[in-house]
Scaffold this motif. Structure first.
Motif, short mmCIF file in Angstrom:
data_model
loop_
_atom_site.label_atom_id
_atom_site.label_comp_id
_atom_site.label_asym_id
_atom_site.label_seq_id
_atom_site.Cartn_x
_atom_site.Cartn_y
_atom_site.Cartn_z
N UNK A 47 -8.08 23.50 -31.01
CA UNK A 47 -9.84 22.95 -30.66
C UNK A 47 -10.81 21.96 -31.22
N UNK A 48 -10.55 22.27 -32.52
CA UNK A 48 -11.90 21.78 -33.27
C UNK A 48 -13.39 21.51 -32.18
N UNK A 49 -13.68 19.94 -32.04
CA UNK A 49 -15.05 20.32 -31.46
C UNK A 49 -15.29 19.85 -29.97
N UNK A 50 -13.11 20.47 -29.60
CA UNK A 50 -14.14 20.52 -28.01
C UNK A 50 -13.95 21.47 -27.65
N UNK A 51 -13.60 22.88 -28.48
CA UNK A 51 -13.70 23.45 -28.72
C UNK A 51 -14.86 24.20 -28.84
N UNK A 52 -15.70 24.00 -29.75
CA UNK A 52 -17.00 24.16 -30.47
C UNK A 52 -18.60 23.01 -29.94
N UNK A 53 -17.88 22.16 -28.32
CA UNK A 53 -18.33 21.45 -27.38
C UNK A 53 -18.65 22.47 -26.27
N UNK A 85 -23.89 20.69 -29.21
CA UNK A 85 -22.85 20.23 -30.54
C UNK A 85 -23.61 18.91 -31.11
N UNK A 86 -23.63 19.06 -33.00
CA UNK A 86 -24.02 17.62 -33.67
C UNK A 86 -21.96 17.38 -33.29
N UNK A 87 -21.69 15.99 -32.85
CA UNK A 87 -20.13 15.58 -33.07
C UNK A 87 -20.38 14.99 -34.64
N UNK A 88 -19.06 15.42 -34.67
CA UNK A 88 -19.38 14.25 -36.39
C UNK A 88 -18.13 13.20 -36.09
N UNK A 89 -18.78 12.01 -36.96
CA UNK A 89 -18.24 10.42 -37.39
C UNK A 89 -16.52 11.46 -37.39
N UNK A 90 -16.80 12.19 -38.66
CA UNK A 90 -14.91 12.32 -39.30
C UNK A 90 -14.46 13.66 -38.58
N UNK A 97 -20.38 28.47 -37.38
CA UNK A 97 -20.18 27.54 -36.99
C UNK A 97 -18.64 27.67 -36.74
N UNK A 98 -17.60 27.59 -38.37
CA UNK A 98 -16.86 26.77 -38.14
C UNK A 98 -16.22 28.66 -38.57
N UNK A 99 -16.83 29.66 -39.18
CA UNK A 99 -15.98 30.95 -38.71
C UNK A 99 -15.54 31.02 -37.92
N UNK A 137 -14.80 32.40 -30.51
CA UNK A 137 -15.41 32.45 -31.78
C UNK A 137 -16.65 31.39 -32.08
N UNK A 138 -16.70 30.85 -31.53
CA UNK A 138 -17.70 29.96 -31.67
C UNK A 138 -18.97 30.28 -30.58
N UNK A 139 -18.32 31.10 -29.74
CA UNK A 139 -19.19 31.45 -28.55
C UNK A 139 -19.81 32.73 -29.26
N UNK A 140 -18.62 33.59 -29.60
CA UNK A 140 -18.75 34.67 -29.67
C UNK A 140 -20.88 35.24 -31.15
N UNK A 141 -20.56 33.64 -31.77
CA UNK A 141 -21.20 33.88 -32.72
C UNK A 141 -22.05 33.40 -32.77
N UNK A 142 -22.05 32.52 -31.57
CA UNK A 142 -23.71 31.98 -31.09
C UNK A 142 -24.39 33.16 -30.47
N UNK A 143 -24.05 34.29 -29.73
CA UNK A 143 -24.26 35.15 -29.00
C UNK A 143 -24.56 36.45 -30.33
#
Ligand SMILES: Cc1cc2nc3c(=O)[nH]c(=O)nc-3n(C[C@H](O)[C@H](O)[C@H](O)COP(=O)(O)O)c2cc1C
Ligand SMILES: O=C(O)C(=O)c1ccccc1
Length: 391
Positions: free
Chosen positions: A126-132, A142-147, A343-345, A354-360
């Motif tokens: 899911x990469x940054x789609x999941x992060x967003x 999100x800060x969405x990377x160029x690479x 966020x990567x973890x 996983x990202x949501x739980x991390x932020x929470x």
């Protein structure tokens, strides 16, 4: 490489939920009162990291965890936090601390954004789609990377109403990339100023790390393999001429978006970035992945905040691993904090969930610490809330 256009079918957080057995064990007497909320899912940030590192291949773990050079900066980013204590304020009557704030006009439920990280598909399909999606659910950004593994446009489509910032490297393609980000609805650019060339990453060298470049080429649609390889070389500064502040001031001035300078560690660099037109700075040593030895990001924060003197907003990253770390960074002059490896973890351990739980979990600890320190809102945090430990 994995087909990035299809979402992950199996969510690792669901497959290998570390709380599952504990929960099953508790089910028998679930009716009774409990000391801690017995919700399913990750109970602590350490569980998320453990699961993430278990699931990734060793070379990807090294790409994620490694720093540049002798990794002195990597260690310093953590020891810098160990040198600060939070001053408790007993009986202050704070029971509902306010974490809401804004950054560059973007409203945030908590003073957190996810940092840009390239090669996101290496960690989770899911990469940054999941992060967003996770940021949209949490009221963060999100800060969405160029690479990254997905294009700026694709990430924007995924969470249409979410706030987003596009990260860019200051090379020749800047104008075209900035225009694309603007068209896709991004409200600001984040220009990485500490990466004229990639840091000397020893672990990647030892591993002969050679990932599929497609994971870094989400913004290079239509390019063939040699073009992508050339792009990557340019990104890593192996063949492109490095820009200076004047060049960046001119290009960024033309793009019509506010921009953030990411990778400022000194008063001089802060001054140059502000002169060049930056509206915000990220105090960062790139997670210790660039110059080594470099100042610990936290040690550089007071100097940069003082030099900025309220003229621009201040973001902070590098070494943040807990909600208490967020508190300390805000106390020492940051307005917001970027979650990098954290966020990567989250992403690797469980995609969006996983990202949501991390932020929470970060916010939950931040709120707890604010109550114990008697701080009613994040805007009130200042140097009086922390104390340098005696050596
Ligand atoms: C795997 C990985 C990839 C990264 N890629 C980028 C990138 O493409 N551009 C960038 O500006 N920073 C990149 N960073 C740096 C992060 O934006 C951030 O500054 C750093 O992770 C913060 O440190 P922390 O991981 O200790 O929190 C990357 C970091 C990691 C861990
Ligand atoms: O790994 C990094 O830290 C990074 O900044 C980067 C830059 C270009 C491509 C991938 C990662």
């Amino acid at each position: 490489m994995t087909d990035l256009s299809t979402p992950a079918t199996t969510d690792p957080a669901l497959r290998a939920d570390p709380a599952e057995s504990a929960e099953a064990a508790l089910r028998a007497d679930a009716a009774g009162p409990t000391m801690y909320p017995q919700e399913s899912g990750f109970a602590a940030l350490g569980e998320i990291r453990d699961l993430a590192l278990q699931q990734l291949s060793p070379d990807v773990v090294d790409y994620l965890e490694g720093g540049a050079g002798a990794e002195a900066t990597l260690r310093a980013n953590r020891t810098a936090f160990d040198r600060w204590a939070i001053r408790p304020r007993p009986m202050s009557g704070v029971s509902a601390p306010a974490t809401a704030t804004s950054f560059l006009g973007i409203p945030l439920a908590a003073p957190l954004l996810t940092a840009p990280f390239g090669g996101d598909g290496l960690f989770h399909d899911g990469g940054h789609l999941a992060v967003a999606r996770a940021n949209a659910a949490c009221g963060t950004a999100s800060i969405v990377p160029e690479a990254g593994s997905y294009s700026y446009e694709r990430v924007a489509e995924e969470a249409p109403r979410a706030a987003r910032i596009a990260q860019l490297h200051p090379f020749d393609h800047f104008g075209e990339r900035a225009a694309r980000a603007k068209r896709a609805g991004y409200s600001a650019l984040c220009v990485t100023v500490d990466c004229p060339t990639a840091g000397f990453r020893v672990r990647n060298r030892v591993n002969r790390f050679n990932p599929d470049l497609g994971y870094f080429a989400g913004n290079n649609e239509g390019a063939d393999a040699p073009q992508v390889a050339e792009m990557f070389e340019r990104l890593l500064g192996l063949s492109a001429p490095a820009w200076d502040w004047a060049r960046l001031a001119e290009a960024a001035g033309r793009c019509g978006l506010p921009w953030i300078a990411k990778g400022v560690l000194t008063a001089e660099a802060a001054e140059r970035a502000i002169e060049a037109g930056a509206c915000a700075l990220v105090v960062s040593n790139h997670g210790a992945r660039q110059l080594d030895p470099a100042p610990a990001s936290l040690d550089a924060l007071p100097e940069v905040a003082e030099a900025a003197a309220g003229r621009v907003e201040i973001a902070f990253d590098s070494g943040v691993r807990t909600g208490a770390d967020v508190f300390t960074a805000l106390a020492l002059g940051a307005d917001v904090v970027l979650l990098g490896r954290l966020a990567v973890y989250g992403l690797a351990a469980g995609g969006e969930v996983g990202v949501r739980r991390t932020v929470e979990l970060v916010v939950e600890e931040l709120r707890t610490v604010m109550m114990l320190a008697g701080v009613a809102s994040v805007g009130e945090l200042g140097p009086r809330d922390v104390l340098r430990r005696p050596r």
